[in-house]
Motif scaffolding. Structure first.
Motif, mmCIF file in Angstrom:
data_model
loop_
_atom_site.group_PDB
_atom_site.id
_atom_site.type_symbol
_atom_site.label_atom_id
_atom_site.label_comp_id
_atom_site.label_asym_id
_atom_site.label_seq_id
_atom_site.Cartn_x
_atom_site.Cartn_y
_atom_site.Cartn_z
ATOM 1 N N SER A 14 0.837 -1.193 0.000
ATOM 2 C CA SER A 14 0.000 0.000 0.000
ATOM 3 C C SER A 14 0.873 1.244 0.000
ATOM 4 O O SER A 14 2.076 1.195 0.309
ATOM 5 N N LEU A 15 0.271 2.387 -0.333
ATOM 6 C CA LEU A 15 0.999 3.656 -0.331
ATOM 7 C C LEU A 15 1.515 3.961 1.075
ATOM 8 O O LEU A 15 2.650 4.428 1.254
ATOM 9 N N GLU A 16 0.702 3.677 2.075
ATOM 10 C CA GLU A 16 1.109 3.912 3.458
ATOM 11 C C GLU A 16 2.328 3.080 3.827
ATOM 12 O O GLU A 16 3.296 3.580 4.425
ATOM 13 N N PRO B 56 -5.211 0.976 -5.996
ATOM 14 C CA PRO B 56 -5.174 1.899 -4.852
ATOM 15 C C PRO B 56 -6.310 1.629 -3.872
ATOM 16 O O PRO B 56 -7.441 1.331 -4.269
ATOM 17 N N LEU C 264 -3.988 10.939 4.263
ATOM 18 C CA LEU C 264 -3.542 9.612 4.661
ATOM 19 C C LEU C 264 -2.545 9.717 5.808
ATOM 20 O O LEU C 264 -1.546 10.435 5.716
ATOM 21 N N GLU D 186 -6.395 5.969 0.083
ATOM 22 C CA GLU D 186 -5.081 6.427 -0.371
ATOM 23 C C GLU D 186 -5.144 7.571 -1.362
ATOM 24 O O GLU D 186 -4.134 8.237 -1.588
#
Length: 437
Positions: free
Chosen positions: A3-5, A350, A402, A354
């Motif tokens: 994930s982006l996180e 995504p 986020l 996000e």
């Protein structure tokens, strides 16, 4: 797919809380990036170009401290003539990036930049291609009587609005959300990925007046070039197959000078030049892509105005580019490009939290302007942009930034986590005017 996180928490200092805005405009069909050698309409019918702008802004302690804009282009081609797109080229153009020096902790702009590029490369292109605004919509006679479009006259618009007020039932939230007004693609075959960066140093690009902050760290042209080469070198080593291509061009410099900037790179196939193709004596107009707000594109437009577009070959193009007015005060400018297949096929989707998706250029620019329209000569600009953005996202999109908790341990003696980050971009700096609503 990460994930982006999870990607960014590995790039940010341990136990520090950050917030990220990932703003994405709706995918839109656009004209081809490169002028075709053939005037045959079949070439246009067998190819589609889709553009998807992303704008990322990183915040810490309720202040925006870093921003980068990346445009994703998807070029779909049909090589079998069967009406299906069996060739996909994805091109990431780094439009501009900047920092303002107001972060209260040390962090690595290099790692954040690399992380965001890596994240975009993991996304499955199909996620962009399910709902695409066509280059030109075809409206029926009924549509023209009920919908407000760019071609609707003032008189007709007033009549349409008048009729809507007479309706006894609530109309659809947006008639244009119907799938028949959008394009959808399901391409097949491997995805070739390209990354293109034009580097030119300046005091500020996204954060107006941030150069007045003594804590902001800017780089010389040579320093900026080395900084970007180090990022791209890691990207190609980690995310591309070994047979990929990496090139560096410095307009006006010979190959020996170019190779000096490539010393110490890990990827073995770096060479002087660019990824746009074409022979030195071929016309530049048929090789150089027309990116939005890019010096190379502006030069091509000037050649058209000077009636020199069909007389300028690639060799002349690069020589004369360095003589343009916007380069005369710069130390070093460069074009960095890589091209090849991803080492892992992009398959990511995504998560809803996000990304904030806008449905028009207008609203993409509007949200972005809450950040770029402030004055950053003091930290109040970073604080106000944060407050305005958070409030608008909540009211308009029922969304929030986020949340990211850093996990990257600091390394004693290594100064990669500078308290301010670099002004990095490819564009001519200018002061932006904040819009109000």
């Amino acid at each position: 797919m990460a994930s982006l996180e999870s990607v960014l928490r590995e790039c940010l200092p341990k136990d520090e809380q950050f917030e990220l805005l990932n703003l994405q405009n709706i995918p839109m069909e656009t004209k081809p990036l490169v002028t075709s050698l053939s005037s045959n309409n079949d070439s246009d019918r067998n190819s589609k170009t889709i553009k998807v702008p992303h704008f990322f802004a990183l915040a810490h302690n309720k202040k925006f401290v870093y921003g980068i804009e990346i445009h994703v282009y998807l070029i779909l081609s049909s090589t079998n003539g069967a009406g299906t797109y069996d060739k996909v080229e994805r091109l990431l153009f780094v439009s501009k990036a900047d920092t303002n020096g107001y972060c209260d902790v040390k962090f690595s702009a290099k790692q954040v930049t690399k992380g965001l590029i890596h994240y975009l490369m993991t996304l499955d292109p199909v996620t962009y291609l399910r709902h695409v605004i066509p280059l030109e919509r075809k409206y029926t006679l009924h549509d023209k009587k009920t919908l407000l479009t760019r071609s609707t006259s003032l008189t007709d618009a007033l009549e349409i609005l008048s009729q809507r007020t007479k309706l006894t039932h609530k109309p659809e939230s947006s008639a244009l959300q119907s799938d028949r007004y959008f394009l959808s693609f399901s391409p097949t075959g491997p995805v070739t990925t390209k990354l293109c960066i034009f580097t030119r140093p300046a005091d500020q690009y996204l954060f107006a007046d941030s150069a007045k902050n003594p804590r902001k760290h800017t780089l010389s042209g040579a320093g900026l070039l080395k900084w970007w080469v180090s990022i791209v070198d890691e990207v190609i080593c980690e995310d591309f197959t070994p047979d990929s291509d990496a090139r560096l061009r410095i307009p006006g410099e010979d190959d020996l000078t170019v190779r000096r900037f490539l010393r110490g790179t890990k990827f073995a196939k770096w060479t002087p030049g660019d990824i746009f193709g074409g022979e030195a004596n071929s016309l530049a107009v048929f090789s150089i892509p027309l990116f939005s707000d890019d010096p190379k594109s502006r030069f091509l437009h000037e050649l058209v105005e000077e009636n020199m577009i069909m007389k300028t070959n690639l060799n002349q193009f690069w020589i004369e580019l360095q003589e343009r007015q916007e380069f005369k005060l710069s130390e070093t400018v460069s074009v960095i490009g890589i091209s090849g297949l991803n080492s892992k096929a992009p398959s990511g989707i995504p998560l809803p939290k996000e990304v904030v998706r806008t449905d028009s250029k207008k609203y993409f620019k509007y949200v972005k302007n809450y950040i770029t329209g402030e004055e950053y000569d003091t930290s109040e600009g970073a604080e106000e942009s944060y407050r305005n953005t958070v409030q608008y996202l909540s009211l308009k999109y029922n969304s929030e930034l986020l949340q990211i908790s850093g996990k990257r341990a600091s390394h004693s003696g290594v100064k990669e986590n500078a308290p301010v980050v670099r002004a990095v971009t490819m564009l001519q700096p200018r002061k932006k005017v904040k819009t109000t609503k």
